[in-house]
Design a protein around this motif. Structure first.
Motif, PDB file in Angstrom:
ATOM      1  N   LEU A 167       0.830  -1.205   0.000  1.00  0.00           N
ATOM      2  CA  LEU A 167       0.000   0.000   0.000  1.00  0.00           C
ATOM      3  C   LEU A 167       0.864   1.254   0.000  1.00  0.00           C
ATOM      4  CD1 LEU A 167      -2.666  -1.223   2.569  1.00  0.00           C
ATOM      5  CD2 LEU A 167      -3.061  -0.776   0.133  1.00  0.00           C
ATOM      6  N   ALA A 168       1.936   1.237   0.758  1.00  0.00           N
ATOM      7  CA  ALA A 168       2.767   2.438   0.871  1.00  0.00           C
ATOM      8  C   ALA A 168       3.537   2.708  -0.411  1.00  0.00           C
ATOM      9  CB  ALA A 168       3.744   2.298   2.043  1.00  0.00           C
ATOM     10  N   ARG A 169       3.615   1.722  -1.294  1.00  0.00           N
ATOM     11  CA  ARG A 169       4.326   1.922  -2.553  1.00  0.00           C
ATOM     12  C   ARG A 169       3.368   2.274  -3.702  1.00  0.00           C
ATOM     13  NH1 ARG A 169       9.883  -0.315  -2.676  1.00  0.00           N
ATOM     14  NH2 ARG A 169      10.478  -0.407  -0.485  1.00  0.00           N
ATOM     15  N   ASP A 170       2.129   2.479  -3.372  1.00  0.00           N
ATOM     16  CA  ASP A 170       1.149   2.906  -4.366  1.00  0.00           C
ATOM     17  C   ASP A 170       1.535   4.299  -4.879  1.00  0.00           C
ATOM     18  OD1 ASP A 170      -2.234   2.234  -4.635  1.00  0.00           O
ATOM     19  OD2 ASP A 170      -1.443   4.125  -5.360  1.00  0.00           O
ATOM     20  N   GLU A 171       1.362   4.512  -6.181  1.00  0.00           N
ATOM     21  CA  GLU A 171       1.716   5.824  -6.741  1.00  0.00           C
ATOM     22  C   GLU A 171       0.891   6.948  -6.134  1.00  0.00           C
ATOM     23  OE1 GLU A 171       2.051   6.401 -10.908  1.00  0.00           O
ATOM     24  OE2 GLU A 171       3.990   5.399 -10.845  1.00  0.00           O
ATOM     25  N   ARG A 172      -0.261   6.602  -5.604  1.00  0.00           N
ATOM     26  CA  ARG A 172      -1.116   7.653  -5.071  1.00  0.00           C
ATOM     27  C   ARG A 172      -0.610   8.164  -3.729  1.00  0.00           C
ATOM     28  NH1 ARG A 172      -6.487   4.329  -6.158  1.00  0.00           N
ATOM     29  NH2 ARG A 172      -5.047   2.780  -5.315  1.00  0.00           N
ATOM     30  N   ILE A 173       0.463   7.562  -3.223  1.00  0.00           N
ATOM     31  CA  ILE A 173       1.190   8.214  -2.135  1.00  0.00           C
ATOM     32  C   ILE A 173       2.630   8.490  -2.555  1.00  0.00           C
ATOM     33  CG2 ILE A 173       1.369   5.969  -0.973  1.00  0.00           C
ATOM     34  CD1 ILE A 173       1.913   7.478   1.620  1.00  0.00           C
ATOM     35  N   MET A 218       6.239  17.208   6.137  1.00  0.00           N
ATOM     36  CA  MET A 218       5.395  16.585   7.165  1.00  0.00           C
ATOM     37  C   MET A 218       6.037  15.317   7.717  1.00  0.00           C
ATOM     38  SD  MET A 218       2.616  18.449   7.256  1.00  0.00           S
ATOM     39  CE  MET A 218       1.359  17.336   7.879  1.00  0.00           C
ATOM     40  N   GLY A 219       7.323  15.148   7.495  1.00  0.00           N
ATOM     41  CA  GLY A 219       7.969  13.927   7.961  1.00  0.00           C
ATOM     42  C   GLY A 219       7.766  12.798   6.967  1.00  0.00           C
ATOM     43  N   ALA A 220       7.946  11.577   7.467  1.00  0.00           N
ATOM     44  CA  ALA A 220       7.957  10.406   6.586  1.00  0.00           C
ATOM     45  C   ALA A 220       6.548   9.845   6.441  1.00  0.00           C
ATOM     46  CB  ALA A 220       8.917   9.355   7.131  1.00  0.00           C
ATOM     47  N   ALA A 221       5.788  10.478   5.525  1.00  0.00           N
ATOM     48  CA  ALA A 221       4.371  10.158   5.395  1.00  0.00           C
ATOM     49  C   ALA A 221       4.132   8.693   5.042  1.00  0.00           C
ATOM     50  CB  ALA A 221       3.758  11.057   4.326  1.00  0.00           C
ATOM     51  N   SER A 222       4.998   8.121   4.237  1.00  0.00           N
ATOM     52  CA  SER A 222       4.755   6.740   3.820  1.00  0.00           C
ATOM     53  C   SER A 222       4.938   5.769   4.988  1.00  0.00           C
ATOM     54  CB  SER A 222       5.654   6.367   2.638  1.00  0.00           C
ATOM     55  OG  SER A 222       6.982   6.761   2.871  1.00  0.00           O
ATOM     56  N   TYR A 226       5.276  12.231  -0.469  1.00  0.00           N
ATOM     57  CA  TYR A 226       4.724  13.328   0.337  1.00  0.00           C
ATOM     58  C   TYR A 226       5.736  13.805   1.383  1.00  0.00           C
ATOM     59  CZ  TYR A 226       1.096  16.273   2.353  1.00  0.00           C
ATOM     60  OH  TYR A 226       0.369  17.359   2.776  1.00  0.00           O
ATOM     61  N   GLY A 227       6.988  13.793   1.013  1.00  0.00           N
ATOM     62  CA  GLY A 227       8.034  14.218   1.948  1.00  0.00           C
ATOM     63  C   GLY A 227       8.690  13.063   2.675  1.00  0.00           C
ATOM     64  N   GLY A 228       8.339  11.851   2.329  1.00  0.00           N
ATOM     65  CA  GLY A 228       8.913  10.694   3.015  1.00  0.00           C
ATOM     66  C   GLY A 228      10.167  10.143   2.357  1.00  0.00           C
ATOM     67  N   GLY A 229      10.632  10.803   1.308  1.00  0.00           N
ATOM     68  CA  GLY A 229      11.788  10.274   0.586  1.00  0.00           C
ATOM     69  C   GLY A 229      13.105  10.955   0.918  1.00  0.00           C
ATOM     70  N   HIS A 230      13.141  11.690   1.992  1.00  0.00           N
ATOM     71  CA  HIS A 230      14.336  12.481   2.268  1.00  0.00           C
ATOM     72  C   HIS A 230      15.386  11.737   3.076  1.00  0.00           C
ATOM     73  CE1 HIS A 230      12.725  16.218   0.637  1.00  0.00           C
ATOM     74  NE2 HIS A 230      11.560  15.766   1.035  1.00  0.00           N
ATOM     75  N   GLY A 231      16.612  12.148   2.847  1.00  0.00           N
ATOM     76  CA  GLY A 231      17.746  11.682   3.632  1.00  0.00           C
ATOM     77  C   GLY A 231      18.821  12.746   3.531  1.00  0.00           C
ATOM     78  N   GLY A 232      19.581  12.947   4.595  1.00  0.00           N
ATOM     79  CA  GLY A 232      20.595  13.999   4.575  1.00  0.00           C
ATOM     80  C   GLY A 232      21.993  13.436   4.456  1.00  0.00           C
ATOM     81  N   PHE A 233      22.854  14.181   3.780  1.00  0.00           N
ATOM     82  CA  PHE A 233      24.262  13.778   3.753  1.00  0.00           C
ATOM     83  C   PHE A 233      25.126  14.914   4.276  1.00  0.00           C
ATOM     84  CE2 PHE A 233      23.759  15.873  -0.349  1.00  0.00           C
ATOM     85  CZ  PHE A 233      24.900  16.661  -0.440  1.00  0.00           C
ATOM     86  N   ILE A 234      26.241  14.544   4.859  1.00  0.00           N
ATOM     87  CA  ILE A 234      27.245  15.497   5.335  1.00  0.00           C
ATOM     88  C   ILE A 234      28.593  14.965   4.867  1.00  0.00           C
ATOM     89  CG2 ILE A 234      28.270  16.643   7.348  1.00  0.00           C
ATOM     90  CD1 ILE A 234      25.727  15.929   8.907  1.00  0.00           C
TER      91      ILE A 234
END
Lengths: 503, 463, 463, 503
Positions: free
Chosen positions: A91-97, A328-332, B279-287
């Motif tokens: 579900l978390a890998r659905d394109e709609r998220i 908003m942080g790690a939504a998935s 929705y912002g869940g793909g981030h990671g930081g590098f230094i």
């Protein structure tokens, strides 16, 4: 596999991916010149591989990694290794998220906002608190955010100057102390009392007008629940301090007891522990902050607000500590946790807690039959969801260390970790069975431990020279400590080899 | 209540098994194990949660129903950027980060988790090539955190307490840096030039002094303009401060690596290297830094190193200088460390290995060209202007709608009706820009896409 | 032309590498290797294919654009069946069949491919439990092929040449069975009872005789009606013929396994056991019998067996009686064997292991109940009737629209406007039914879904 | 892993999945009674496991499987093991194809029909033929369909009675002969001539008025291209027979030569070989039949027809052989192949062929330097895309067999298969490098073969007792041949153990 470093596989000219062509009309457009010196002179010396070879490389490395899905992973105590359902992953890998941009108009992300808002309610219900932020990207970052809120609270009351101390216990997570330090507090650490419980007298002696907050894990990383936790909180409140609950070890408490019940002002949960999202080699993750109504104005922004049937984002709270993480942080990750809760419901969450605790006490009973293994502190008492054991006796008898046993266990397809600094518990091994393993799984793990304890006595060198069936033998650790030899990258390694023959 | 529910995720929820295990422990009931929890602390009631969707089928349908209320960028033309970008995610990136082994591993040792260590060390190594720097950390949370930590590292390293933040940094990044660092650091910011969108060097020079630990900039900056890195480095170093540069790693096939023009600490976000936006869940930081022990010892995050093993010719891996960390030293370590974004680090490694030198060069060059084309086309729309017309831009730039008499909010709402997500509205964040939007372009945008945007913008801004 | 294109899937397309390898072989050009191909056979021109989408990004966008022209069952309410069914596919089924190891393995030996052999043998073993039979083959192509082969096996086993096909088999299945078997078998069919939709036992009895090798039926039949298996078996066996039964394995949690009422060869399709419909790409066939050597030797497909190894206590696997096959004996083997649907066999194993005894029982019982409810509701719609009102049905049944005065085609077109895919139109395949549709129900259909169907059917059939 | 059989892992009562609840109104509905004896008396004795344990079991089995993605898989000659791009996999798993029912109204599957129709055109272009069916689910089924069309063709002409023979060659795939038999033909098999090529004189002697068709693979499974193929076809045509081309070995011929150019009437391709769809442990797959205009009316139905911009299905051709497989065949495999072709285009397909042939001849040059290995037939000639080698000399010298060497290779992470019955080529090993491997990969494979040849001489027992590093040692094959001991299922195994102690 004896898979080389990826740079060694490079074949000049090979490509694993081609880029979209630039259309002639675009290529013909003149661009503004770059500032001097800003055009890269040489392409980066990345490896050059076909797609097949890149894939093969990483598939082989994956097979050389002992994921929780592959083993009875109860040895990573404090980490709450539980089953991460594949449906949630799907579900978390659905394109709609996965294809949502965090700055999309609210009207186009109503489903996502609903998931996050409902997950906030779940955390409120589990903790008894009034308001939640899911923005922090890990448990540590949530601890940091909570302590930053403590600071903002006292700043708002004009007491920031006087209150510069935070109290914690030695078996609370290292981040409780470290985050307090980052936010600017002096850290006071309490040690167990004679019975092995957190020392209430020491707490009462430590609090005072300089105390900003108590920051405490409970049950502690030993699996021992502090029965006087309400008095600890009260002692903090009595001096005007706040109480902040690290609920990393909440897995045995779902539906049993809540942060609110003990009087806490703030708490946090790790969705990647208690709420079954994958550990992912160490993130992405979510730490959920939960606070009382009084602290709510200090939560990170934006916050999600429900207006009738519509969700929107609100950022106009002036006392907010602002951002603690991008967007908003790690939504998935939130979506995975939401799906997990929706599958289990209230009864299911309580079943999680009860079976996790049953499993832990069952394993403790079995493991303590192994000669040379003990469970320091609170002798003869039950534990909540994990136990920090000690191989001290076996180690004194045989010279085999806890770390050796952990590495030998890897030869049998399981493992545990021993990074429990400082070693207050000597030769530690923390076992947390969670609810995710069957009795047969637990018995198998216990048998492996018993077998290795036997080996430690019969053929100790087998254990001390472990691992024998892993991809590599033991590394020469001086290469990890000596600045002339350490190499955090391939380019550093090659340079040091050339400079002074790193090996 | 489902008193007899056997939960698929809870093997020992089988009643008979529970009973047998209880018997084996000698306890009468599970409540015995909670003996340490006083009655007063017991939750007064069962949790009030929605009725469970016990079957996977119903759960899936429910969640998919919620997802159907989203409108993803894959179904529209999106020009949103501002710190999160829609790039192509190669299928093998998804393949590798979806592997159960990587997805569910955690804190194993370098033996049973040899593959995890090697993959992350290789990620650092490939980032090192891209950045031309010898030391790269295991990923931290995101680019915001990387910048905040870089400022703290600079303060510890120099023993100085002031850090200057560029006025054209992301406002979110500034917010986090300040909250995170202000217990030990005094932050000041310096202005950008309204005409170019780039740093006003005289404003910076006016703030520099012997108490300045570091100057923190983004290059390209938040408006997508490419700063004069070498000139800034000279200015900053003249005061003995460190230059901290945040950079989009996807720009480094075409732009000079900050270390090569003098940056002391380079940081940023790896979301663009193979991660979906989520929705912002793909981030990671590098230094990243040079390999100077005094600087290395300031890292709070884990650093992995390569090392020989007992077997000649064999490589192994491990933690470098672990005693720096809060894992080892609690409050006496550097800041704190824990779970962050390791899987995205592995994925970024897959991405870089797949792109190779030529792929990164083509990526950067192609984006530069598309941006130039888009700027030329958009500038030709009546009433629509470029906010910073003279500067070179990478990936994004600010479009000035003030002369159209329409707000960005209105324009974006109209664009949505044409299945276009317009640029991020800057009117709240940068009031001095008036009605302005930050438009981003990547390799996914074809000429036809840009032309569609231009035609639609012309339509919705027509007086 | 892209003369210098280096193809990601073709490592040695690097021009320098090609040249070096050519030199190593001593050839002057690649054309040398084609020396055996006479000039007259050389293709007269380059292939005329669309311009390539060399980048993965553009390829993905193109294909997704085509997929967007489909309207999948997941976005509507579908009641289509007739041999392919929309069931819940557990996520772990997708997970396992998506694993690179299983997805790309092929013909390895039982050592390096131990896992493949074990997984397929376990699939056979679990099917054996479901079917109550000791021998199950590695999957063949689909249920059609399984039935065709079952008929041939029966003919070889009995030495007789006539096979009787039930009139209520799937027409497609009959078509394949006849084309496939008619070089050695004479096929005749026998009628079904128009009132019940089930086999007319007297029609069957009239056809039976000493030349009949087998009687081939489906139970449930094509109309979803449950045949009286025990009675049919007695009838067939009385003539010395074998009873070949095609069965939906998803029914066997609630219906008696055909072997238990006397079927000699049981066959069918495993699509329902964890495979997506895939527009017909999710099929795999199974064939099962008792463990009688003379019957076992008739299988054309591979059979895997378990065996001890050199190490005490260790199991291994291998091919049983390989000399039966065309791999070994070419035209002297049984029929032919090759690549078929092994991955779906592994997946069906995952499905069965996940469902367990109770899951299969609940699946079957739940579908029986939903069908009963749907029948009751649909029968109550004015003008709409059940074609076979007295029979017990599993999963599907025929709805008779003759009294509505509308064609099934019209009704289905109207249903599509309400996001409903109505039942499969039988008016062409079974003219004797007039305007009739085959409606299928699975565990995915909630009461609300069925009620929606009923309301909408009432709406679109209203005079 | 030492992973037990799944039944041994069963824990009574455990569940891995729960089913949707049946609503009370549904449960309350009375159903028609089942016919007597049709209600199952006992639930099937399937294993009972938690979801975590099911997953762990199959993940471990997957790791015990040497997929092509994991190794230099050039040893499965005739199988055309090439890279199966992950993007194609991702696209084929999209719900907008996976959730299509094959009986949906044509208006709702226009994208799918377009993909299939365009893939038909690709096959037409590659083969030079006029019409295509993608319905067969494998190469063998396509051969079967082609031969069924041959029969239908002669039936339509009233010649079926006279023509009952099909001619093939011994190095054509076994299914060429076996399918001919299924369709009712007598099979005449030709053997090579003195030079090792298919024997034209034998062909000319074999054809006659009873000949229905020539069914032939070219290049044959030895990698040798039949230079007189046009004469073979002509010989068939001269007697009024058809010529049917098995193009399983087409990988080296894309864009080089076409079935049409040699005069064939029918041919087929394996999309899972030449067109890079995954082998999937042996299917699902697609065999594409391509025929001339004259044969088109005999193709399986339904056929896809394009009317203007709309696609529809047509089933009204009376001479069609009807169905050969359920619905439209394996549509998701077609999509993968379509994506592969669209990525490469005409130039790319030709590059595939040329590099596959270059790789093969390069490997041949290297391998033939190993003493004891030879490439029988057509000595000194180049091969197209594969070579059937013989270890006869090494075997005579050392007693080590080709099969032993293949199993020993598995210890080094590669393998080859030897099921090339009948063993016309003694001690065979068929190597087909395809275009998917780099020079370094090929060199690695050659080195492993050379190393094992050395081992065969120095320590032959190491080779003959291989494998040593696989999940199991050699099995006792009498359990696979003796009806009293064989066990194709767990229930049979347990029964036989009980009956007479199968071991």
């Amino acid at each position: 596999w004896d898979e080389p470093v990826i740079f060694e596989l490079s074949q000049p000219g090979e490509r694993a991916l081609l880029l979209p062509e630039v259309e002639p009309a675009i290529a013909a457009t003149a661009a503004a010149p770059l500032p001097p010196g800003m055009r890269r002179a040489q392409a980066p010396a990345l490896p050059q591989l076909s797609q097949n070879r890149v894939l093969r490389h990483y598939l082989r490395l994956s097979q050389e990694t002992l994921g929780a899905d592959l083993n009875v992973d109860i040895g990573q105590g404090t980490c709450t290794m539980k089953y991460n359902p594949k449906i949630n992953e799907q579900l978390a890998r659905d394109e709609r998220i996965s294809q949502l941009h965090p700055l999309q108009d609210e009207s186009t992300v109503q489903g996502m906002l609903q998931v996050m808002h409902e997950m906030e309610h779940v955390i409120e219900e589990v903790s008894g608190m009034d308001a939640v932020s899911l923005q922090p990207r890990s448990g540590s970052q949530a601890i940091y955010a909570n302590i930053a809120m403590v600071r903002a609270w006292f700043e708002a009351r004009g007491e920031a100057g006087q209150r510069d101390e935070i109290i914690t216990t030695i078996f609370s997570h290292p981040s409780d102390a470290a985050c307090a330090k980052v936010v600017g507090y002096k850290v006071i650490t309490l040690y167990p009392d004679a019975d092995g419980y957190p020392d209430l007298a020491a707490m009462q002696a430590a609090v005072g007008p300089r105390t900003a907050a108590l920051v405490i894990t409970n049950p502690e990383d030993t699996g021992i629940f502090n029965p006087r936790i309400a008095q600890f909180v009260q002692a903090a409140h009595d001096v005007g301090a706040l109480a902040c609950y690290d609920q990393a070890n909440a897995n045995g408490l779902l539906g049993i007891t809540r942060a609110r019940d003990a009087g806490f002002d703030l708490c946090h949960f790790n969705l990647h522990k208690t709420f079954a999202t994958p550990h992912a080699c160490g993130g992405p993750a979510v730490g959920a902050c939960a606070v009382t109504q009084a602290l709510a104005p200090f939560l990170p922004h934006p916050r999600i607000v429900k207006d009738g049937q519509r969700y929107r984002l609100q950022t106009d709270e002036k006392t907010s500590i602002g951002k603690v993480a991008a967007f908003m942080g790690a939504a998935s990750i939130v979506l995975r946790a939401y799906a997990w809760v929706m599958n289990l419901g209230a009864d299911g969450l309580r079943e999680v807690a009860e079976v996790a605790v049953l499993n832990n006490n069952y394993v403790m009973r079995q493991l303590l039959q192994i000669k040379g293994l003990s469970a320091p502190y609170a002798n003869g008492k039950s534990r909540i969801e994990q136990v920090r054991y000690s191989w001290r006796e076996l180690s004194e008898e045989t010279g085999v260390h806890a770390e050796d046993i952990g590495l030998r266990a890897a030869d049998y397809g399981v493992h545990y970790w021993t990074s429990h600094h400082p070693y207050i518990v000597a030769e530690p091994a923390t076992i947390e069975p969670t609810e995710a393993y069957s009795r047969a799984d637990l018995d198998e793990f216990v048998q492996i431990m018993a077998h290795i304890a036997d080996e430690a006595r019969s053929t100790p060198q087998t254990v001390t020279s472990a691992p024998h069936r892993c991809p590599t033998r033991r590394v020469d650790t001086k290469y990890l400590e000596d600045p002339r030899q350490w190499a955090m990258t391939w380019r550093a390694w090659r340079r040091k080899l050339a400079e002074h023959g790193a090996r | 209540m489902h008193p007899k529910t056997v939960y698929p995720y809870i093997p020992n929820s089988v009643p008979q098994v529970k009973a047998a295990m209880l018997a084996a422990t000698g306890a009468r009931s599970i409540d015995d194990f909670y003996a340490d929890i006083p009655a007063a602390l017991r939750a007064p009631r069962a949790m009030n949660l929605p009725a469970p969707l016990l079957s996977e089928a119903r759960l899936k349908r429910h969640v998919q129903g919620l997802l159907a209320r989203n409108r993803p960028c894959s179904e529209v033309l999106s020009f949103l950027g501002g710190g999160c970008y829609q790039h192509h995610v190669p299928a093998i990136c998804d393949e590798i980060n979806g592997r159960s082994e990587f997805l569910t591993a955690y804190a194993g040792e370098p033996y049973e988790d040899h593959g995890r260590f090697q993959a992350l060390w290789e990620y650092c190594s490939m980032m090192g090539e891209l950045l031309h720097l010898d030391v790269v950390s295991i990923p931290t949370y995101d680019g915001l955190q990387a910048a905040a930590t870089a400022c703290c590292m600079a303060a510890r390293y120099t023993g100085r307490q002031r850090v200057l933040l560029a006025g054209n940094l992301s406002p979110d990044k500034c917010s986090h840096i300040r909250t995170y660092g202000r217990s030990t650091i005094v932050f000041d910011s310096f202005a950008f030039d309204a005409v170019t969108g780039s740093i006003d060097q005289s404003a910076l020079a006016a703030q520099l002094g012997p108490d300045v630990a570091a100057v923190c900039i983004d290059n390209p900056n938040y408006f997508g303009a490419i700063e004069d890195g070498p000139a800034l480095a000279r200015l900053v170093h003249a005061s003995g401060a460190l230059l901290v540069v945040g950079v989009d790693p996807g720009s480094l096939g075409v732009l000079t690596a900050p270390g090569d023009y003098g940056a002391d600490i380079v940081c940023g976000d790896i979301q663009t290297l193979g991660m979906h936006m989520n929705y912002g869940g793909g981030h990671g930081g590098f230094i990243a830094t040079r390999d100077e022990p005094a600087l290395v010892m300031q890292y709070p995050s884990r650093l992995f190193g390569i090392a020989p093993t007992e077997v000649p010719g064999q490589y192994g891996f491990g933690d470098v200088a672990y005693q720096r960390t809060s894992f080892d030293k609690r409050e006496n370590g550097n800041e704190f460390v824990g779970t962050a974004a390791a899987l995205w680090g592995i994925t970024a490694g897959v991405y870089l290995a797949s792109m190779g030198p030529q792929g990164m060069a083509e990526l950067g060059e192609g984006i530069l060209q598309r941006v130039a084309y888009a700027r030329a086309q958009i500038a030709a729309i009546p009433g629509v202007r470029l906010a910073h017309p003279g500067s070179a831009h990478f990936k994004e730039f600010v479009v000035d709608f003030n002369a159209t008499g329409r707000s960005v909010a209105t324009i974006n709402a109209l664009l949505r009706e044409h299945a276009i997500f317009g640029g991020h509205d800057l009117s709240g964040l940068f009031p001095q820009l008036g009605q302005a939007g930050l438009y981003a372009f990547t390799e996914l945008h074809s000429q036809a896409d840009i032309d569609t945007l231009v035609q639609t913008l012309a339509l919705v801004t027509r007086p």
